[in-house]
Motif scaffolding. Structure first.
Motif, PDB file in Angstrom:
ATOM      1  N   CYS A   1      23.691  64.691   9.072  1.00 43.12           N
ATOM      2  CA  CYS A   1      23.896  65.612  10.197  1.00 43.12           C
ATOM      3  C   CYS A   1      25.332  65.484  10.669  1.00 43.12           C
ATOM      4  CB  CYS A   1      22.942  65.270  11.337  1.00 43.12           C
ATOM      5  SG  CYS A   1      21.204  65.493  10.915  1.00 43.12           S
ATOM      6  N   SER A   2      25.796  64.241  10.782  1.00 43.83           N
ATOM      7  CA  SER A   2      27.173  63.996  11.226  1.00 43.83           C
ATOM      8  C   SER A   2      28.172  64.649  10.278  1.00 43.83           C
ATOM      9  CB  SER A   2      27.408  62.487  11.281  1.00 43.83           C
ATOM     10  OG  SER A   2      26.767  61.849  10.180  1.00 43.83           O
TER      11      SER A   2
ATOM     12  N   ASN B   1      24.117  56.701  15.116  1.00 43.46           N
ATOM     13  CA  ASN B   1      22.879  56.907  15.869  1.00 43.46           C
ATOM     14  C   ASN B   1      21.754  55.955  15.468  1.00 43.46           C
ATOM     15  OD1 ASN B   1      22.263  57.977  13.404  1.00 43.46           O
ATOM     16  ND2 ASN B   1      22.270  60.122  14.074  1.00 43.46           N
TER      17      ASN B   1
ATOM     18  N   VAL C   1      20.056  55.756  12.915  1.00 46.80           N
ATOM     19  CA  VAL C   1      19.062  56.301  11.985  1.00 46.80           C
ATOM     20  C   VAL C   1      19.731  57.253  10.990  1.00 46.80           C
ATOM     21  CG1 VAL C   1      16.999  56.209  13.440  1.00 46.80           C
ATOM     22  CG2 VAL C   1      18.565  58.169  13.621  1.00 46.80           C
TER      23      VAL C   1
ATOM     24  N   GLY D   1      19.597  60.711  10.396  1.00 47.50           N
ATOM     25  CA  GLY D   1      19.091  61.920  11.033  1.00 47.50           C
ATOM     26  C   GLY D   1      18.582  62.934  10.022  1.00 47.50           C
ATOM     27  N   LEU D   2      19.426  63.260   9.074  1.00 46.77           N
ATOM     28  CA  LEU D   2      19.115  64.368   8.169  1.00 46.77           C
ATOM     29  C   LEU D   2      17.882  64.140   7.291  1.00 46.77           C
ATOM     30  CD1 LEU D   2      20.187  67.198   7.525  1.00 46.77           C
ATOM     31  CD2 LEU D   2      21.581  66.211   5.732  1.00 46.77           C
TER      32      LEU D   2
ATOM     33  N   ASP E   1      26.218  56.630  10.210  1.00 41.97           N
ATOM     34  CA  ASP E   1      25.966  55.211   9.968  1.00 41.97           C
ATOM     35  C   ASP E   1      25.283  54.990   8.622  1.00 41.97           C
ATOM     36  OD1 ASP E   1      24.231  56.731  11.594  1.00 41.97           O
ATOM     37  OD2 ASP E   1      23.006  54.997  12.043  1.00 41.97           O
ATOM     38  N   GLY E   2      24.495  55.974   8.172  1.00 40.63           N
ATOM     39  CA  GLY E   2      23.935  55.854   6.828  1.00 40.63           C
ATOM     40  C   GLY E   2      25.049  56.042   5.806  1.00 40.63           C
ATOM     41  N   ASP E   3      25.834  57.046   6.036  1.00 44.86           N
ATOM     42  CA  ASP E   3      26.925  57.420   5.143  1.00 44.86           C
ATOM     43  C   ASP E   3      27.951  56.294   4.974  1.00 44.86           C
ATOM     44  OD1 ASP E   3      27.814  59.919   3.763  1.00 44.86           O
ATOM     45  OD2 ASP E   3      29.583  59.716   5.048  1.00 44.86           O
TER      46      ASP E   3
ATOM     47  N   HIS F   1      26.232  64.300  18.178  1.00 48.65           N
ATOM     48  CA  HIS F   1      27.305  64.723  17.287  1.00 48.65           C
ATOM     49  C   HIS F   1      28.043  65.952  17.825  1.00 48.65           C
ATOM     50  CE1 HIS F   1      25.361  61.829  14.844  1.00 48.65           C
ATOM     51  NE2 HIS F   1      24.880  62.585  13.873  1.00 48.65           N
TER      52      HIS F   1
END
Ligand SMILES: Cc1ncc(C[n+]2csc(CCOP(=O)(O)OP(=O)(O)O)c2C)c(N)n1
Ligand code: SF4
Ligand SMILES: [Mg+2]
Lengths: 626, 351
Positions: free
Chosen positions: B68-69, B140, B142, B144-145, B112-114, B39
């Motif tokens: 995280c992004s 990514n 996954v 991340g956060l 990608d989650g968001d 990122h």
């Protein structure tokens, strides 16, 4: 009501029972408007199913020369157009009342009652012989019963025909058909029955300063007048007509004459979460933005509402309440979201809420909602309900002050930013708990990072306890301070406080007022306060102090207003009694009087308010050491 | 970020852009992401793209959800307003903000989650609505956060850090965006700044929704052997289908490629995007063919990158809604409020 001695001229209620989707709405609208134009105070309430076609639907009209507009469940006349609901419709007529039905088919004996009068008119037969095409026949059947009512109730035929002329001025064939149907019903009734009936109408002059409108349309117009430019929504009954109204008035009043382009943007969102996000995005950018929805929508918006509260983004939410929980009874009314709106979202939150009691207040409070949201930089709710939002109300004419200047709150301009030494988004520099706000794109010095994560008063990210608490404590003080700016409670009281007081909210008002007048006639004075805004202020506190016992009247099971009062004021819980009705119909005075019986010895014994059997059966009374 | 005056002195050698700013002027606060996180490279590419386009910092709007992004908008252009909203709902905030002020440059950063799990609906509808913005999905595989759970973009068979294979099929945001009618669809890699910067620039200048999926490895939770979103895997399987050259308005066109393989697309503001196809058969203007091509490369485990599909259009949410050209926030109240005489007229209809 067993006798209608005092009922008769300009004082009765009647209802039309039809089938959803048969076009009766315009016939009923015609009736209502005709009575209004005769100068008689009148209200219309549409009791409709959650269905597009085929289920029973009712339209209730109450005429009252004294101007009482609350629902009256005592029907003196039923226009029974739906065999499916004959049993319950005929059952509901007061003793001595009338049933107008289509006798093209003979009425089954099982529906007959000895104590009511049956008026058979061969509506279908006449329409089949006079009109072609099944759709036309169905529609003209409605107009034919209007014609019969013109004769039976002594409605002014010139007024009715004038309205038809106005409506169909460009469609001669429709006008002809409507005239024919009206005359046909009228002539048949005159020929076969004693016209008019003892319940009848007389021209008055009591509606000249009034208009007839529903709350959603009025609220939508309020948004136009407040200068709202962005509306985002996801359709849900009973709020949909707010955006329909906004869009209609914008098309008419907000299109730039030179370019043909819109000075507004209405976005039909993918769901209520998105609608809330759009409102928050647009408000953050500096537009006046709003979303109309109902309870299920507020549930979905709750995460965003917390963000707007914590990040201090003005945003306006309309909740036109319906009967919950879940899908509940989506076409019935309730005040079941009082708690949800005032504290929506996770964590410590508290919101400004306005509670209109009629369409006039929907208009006025819509404008106020934008001013308050921007002044206090926080979510603001206009909480109405299906009855106010979708039904036809007679209200005093709306007024507009051309000197009105929108309160955009504390927003720094490019010039102010240019001069400023520093800008910190959440710093209370004036000591009024409200920090200055900047808008994107205005000036580089105004830039800051808006976030729902922990921030200190400078707008910087924090996970520090003291820094976090300092900000949320200010938020509470800020929202509490709005108590003096929300619409003041409406007080109805004499010089000396009475021992017992009543408090109600929203559309309960009209039934409470009527009940209060009834009591006064019996020599029983009861002080009354209608709450119009949240947070509560000193006036609410004082009313509670001044009365030994206070009954809170509201339309939900859980005594939400009563609970709010116990949470938010100093009033001891024991002092507060409760009258709740939550069956989905608008409140009527019988609900109130029956609920009050345990509190007022003179009313005790249950039989004190004859004629309200319907109300008694579904009114819950919580007795708290009266 | 609140405004904190920057030291006036600047490194004399710092390059300056057309409005006299240096790359430093497009930076934000210090990143708090893990060292080596993809990122951060995307942030660096964005800073360069803003600088090269000579964008006025305070005319940029940065929006994100949560992850995280989504934190990264703090790390670039500190003189721009930013909005770190709620998880998966940034597209609606961007749409509302854009509805209110169409003149600003909107840049959305998502994960990608968001975008593909909690916010899949909003992502799709922002594309359909054609919100005029650059939408960067830092992908990514996954979350991340929340410490490394598989996301909806994880490939079948990709291994988690604990060695568990993902069994569910991935949602590919690129084919999704294409199928929903997006007019600008790209895929890139955080480790390839040369490819990324011109695509970001073109995306910022594109009229309508410009989507770029950036493979952006999570060094902490998804950079191990067996992961299909690691640096190593992406480097070996990435296959650049089109090279992008962004030519700003009035700039001289450098004949860098042999013309036969170049497709030039003129954007709404007059700037040009020149796409050089590495595969002569590839046509970045044929939506159906691009989808077929992507299907075929994905089946071979290859990651096609570049500005994969581009249509120069005039359309966006505002053209659909027929809003005025000026930002709605600038329309004077007098124009918006019809006044008492009109209210009286309207009420005559309510009688
Ligand atoms: C409503 C809600 N649910 C869950 C979370 C917890 N959460 C925060 S970030 C995140 C996932 C982020 O993943 P991605 O978008 O891929 O971002 P990355 O961290 O990988 O860049 C989750 C589940 C949240 N913030 N809000
Ligand atoms: S956890 Fe992964 S995505 Fe988050 S900052 Fe670290 S490397 Fe980046
Ligand atoms: Mg991720």
């Amino acid at each position: 009501m067993a006798d209608h001695g005092d009922h008769g001229v300009n004082d009765f209620a009647f209802k039309v029972a039809t089938v959803n989707g048969t076009g009766s709405a315009s016939a009923n609208g015609l009736l209502l408007q005709a009575l209004f134009r005769m100068g008689i105070p009148v209200t219309g309430k549409n009791v409709f199913p959650s269905n597009i076609q085929g289920l029973p639907t009712w339209y209730e009209i109450r005429v009252n020369k004294d101007g009482y507009t609350a629902r009256s469940p005592d029907f003196h006349l039923i226009v029974a157009m739906n065999p499916q609901s004959y049993a319950r419709d005929i059952e509901e007529v007061v003793s001595g009342g009338w049933v107008l039905y289509d006798n093209t088919r003979e009425l089954d004996d099982k529906f007959r009652r000895d104590d009511v009068n049956f008026i058979g008119i061969p509506l279908a037969e006449m329409c089949v012989s006079e009109f072609d095409g099944s759709r036309t026949r169905i529609l003209m059947k409605n107009i034919t019963y209007v014609g019969a009512l013109v004769a039976l109730l002594d409605i002014d035929m010139d007024v009715v025909k004038g309205m038809l002329q106005q409506k169909f001025s460009k469609k001669q064939h429709l006008m002809d058909a409507n005239f024919k149907a009206i005359d046909m019903g009228y002539a048949y009734a005159r020929e076969h029955y004693d016209c008019p009936l003892p319940i009848r109408l007389e021209t008055m002059d009591a509606t000249a300063d009034h208009v007839m409108i529903n709350g959603n349309t009025a609220a939508a117009l309020g948004c136009v007048y407040a200068g709202a430019t962005v509306g985002a929504w996801y359709p849900i009954t009973p709020s949909t007509s707010v955006m329909d109204g906004f869009s209609q008035y914008c098309k008419r009043l907000r299109v730039d004459p030179e370019t043909g382009k819109n000075n507004y943007c209405i976005i039909q969102a993918e769901d209520e979460l998105a609608a809330a996000g759009m409102v928050i995005g647009a408000s953050w950018m500096g537009a006046r933005a709003f979303t109309p929805t109902s309870g299920p929508g507020i549930s979905l918006m709750s995460e965003f509402i917390g963000l707007a509260y914590y990040a201090e983004i003005p945003s306006v939410f309309f909740n036109v309440q319906r009967t919950g929980p879940s899908t509940g009874m989506p076409t019935r009314t309730q005040q079941g979201d009082l708690m949800m709106c005032t504290y929506a979202s996770h964590g410590d939150t508290k919101h400004i809420a306005l509670f209109p009691a009629n369409p006039k207040e929907c208009f006025e409070f819509a404008v106020a909602a934008f001013d308050l949201a921007e002044r206090f930089q926080t979510p603001t709710f206009l909480v109405s309900d299906l009855d106010i939002g979708m039904n036809d109300w007679m209200i005093p004419r709306l007024e507009w002050d051309d000197d009105y200047v929108p309160d955009r709150g504390k927003v720094l301009s490019a010039e102010e930013l240019e001069e400023a030494e520093s800008f910190y988004r959440y710093l209370d520099v004036d000591g009024d708990h409200i920090a200055y706000r900047t808008l994107p794109g205005v000036h580089p010095k105004g830039a800051y990072f808006t976030r729902g994560s922990g921030h200190d008063k400078y707008g910087r990210y924090t996970e520090g306890s003291a820094e976090y608490m300092e900000v949320v404590d200010r938020l509470l003080a800020k929202v509490n301070s709005a108590g003096d700016r929300v619409p003041e409670p409406e007080l109805h009281q004499g010089a000396e406080p009475t021992e017992l007081g009543m408090i109600s909210i929203g559309g309960c008002h009209w039934a409470v007022l009527e009940a209060r007048d009834d009591l006064a006639e019996q020599g029983l004075a009861v002080d009354y306060m209608r709450i119009r805004g949240f947070p509560f202020n000193e006036t609410v506190e004082r009313f509670l102090e001044q009365h030994d016992r206070v009954v809170v009247i509201e339309q939900n099971r859980d005594e939400q207003l009563r609970k709010l009062i116990t949470i938010e004021t100093q009033c001891p819980k024991e002092k507060l009694g409760s009258i709740t009705y939550y069956g989905g119909q608008p409140l009527s005075k019988g609900h109130v009087l029956d609920g009050l019986a345990p509190w007022i010895p003179e009313l005790a014994g249950g039989g004190a308010t004859p004629g309200f059997a319907d109300a008694a059966s579904d009114t819950a009374v919580v007795e708290v050491a009266p | 970020m609140s405004y904190i005056a920057k030291p006036a002195a600047r490194h004399p050698q710092m390059p300056r852009n057309a409005i006299g700013l240096t790359p430093r002027d497009y930076e934000g606060s210090m990143s708090t992401l893990c060292a080596g996180c993809g990122h951060d490279s995307v942030t660096a590419a964005l800073i360069q793209a803003f600088f090269e386009l000579a964008v006025e910092p305070h005319r940029v709007v940065k929006v994100s959800g949560i992850g995280c992004s989504a934190k990264t908008p703090t790390y670039f252009v500190s003189e721009a307003h930013g909005f770190n909203s709620v998880h998966g709902r940034m597209p609606s905030v961007a749409a509302g903000a854009n509805a209110a002020n169409r003149e600003l440059l909107y840049v959305g950063i998502s994960g990608d989650g968001d975008s593909l799990s909690i916010g899949l609906g909003q992502f799709c509808h922002a594309i359909r609505r054609n919100v005029n913005m650059l939408y960067v999905l830092e992908n990514n595989g996954v979350y991340g956060l929340t410490k490394g759970q598989f996301s909806a973009s994880a490939d079948i068979g990709s291994l988690s850090k604990a060695g568990v294979a993902n069994r569910q099929g991935p949602i590919d945001p690129v084919t999704l965006a294409l199928s929903l009618g997006a007019t600008f669809v790209a895929r890139s890699f955080s480790g390839d700044k040369d490819q990324l910067v011109p695509i970001l620039m073109a995306g910022m200048r594109h009229q309508g929704f410009a989507f770029i999926d950036v493979i952006s490895p999570c060094v902490t939770f998804n950079d191990h052997e067996g992961s299909t979103k690691s640096y190593a895997h992406t480097r070996t399987h990435m296959h650049e289908v089109v090279e992008t050259d962004f030519v700003p308005l009035k700039a001289e066109i450098r004949t860098k490629y042999d013309e036969g393989s170049v497709k030039a697309v003129t954007l709404h503001d007059g700037s040009t995007v020149r796409l050089r196809k590495t595969d002569p058969e590839y046509d970045p203007g044929d939506r159906r063919a691009v989808l077929d091509y992507l299907g075929a490369t994905a089946a071979e485990g290859e990651v096609a990158t570049g500005l994969l599909y581009l249509e120069g259009t005039e359309d966006d949410m505002h053209s659909f809604e027929n809003t005025v050209d000026a930002p709605l926030v600038n329309v004077p109240f007098d124009t918006l409020c019809p006044g008492s005489a009109v209210l009286d007229e309207i009420q005559e209809e309510w009688r």
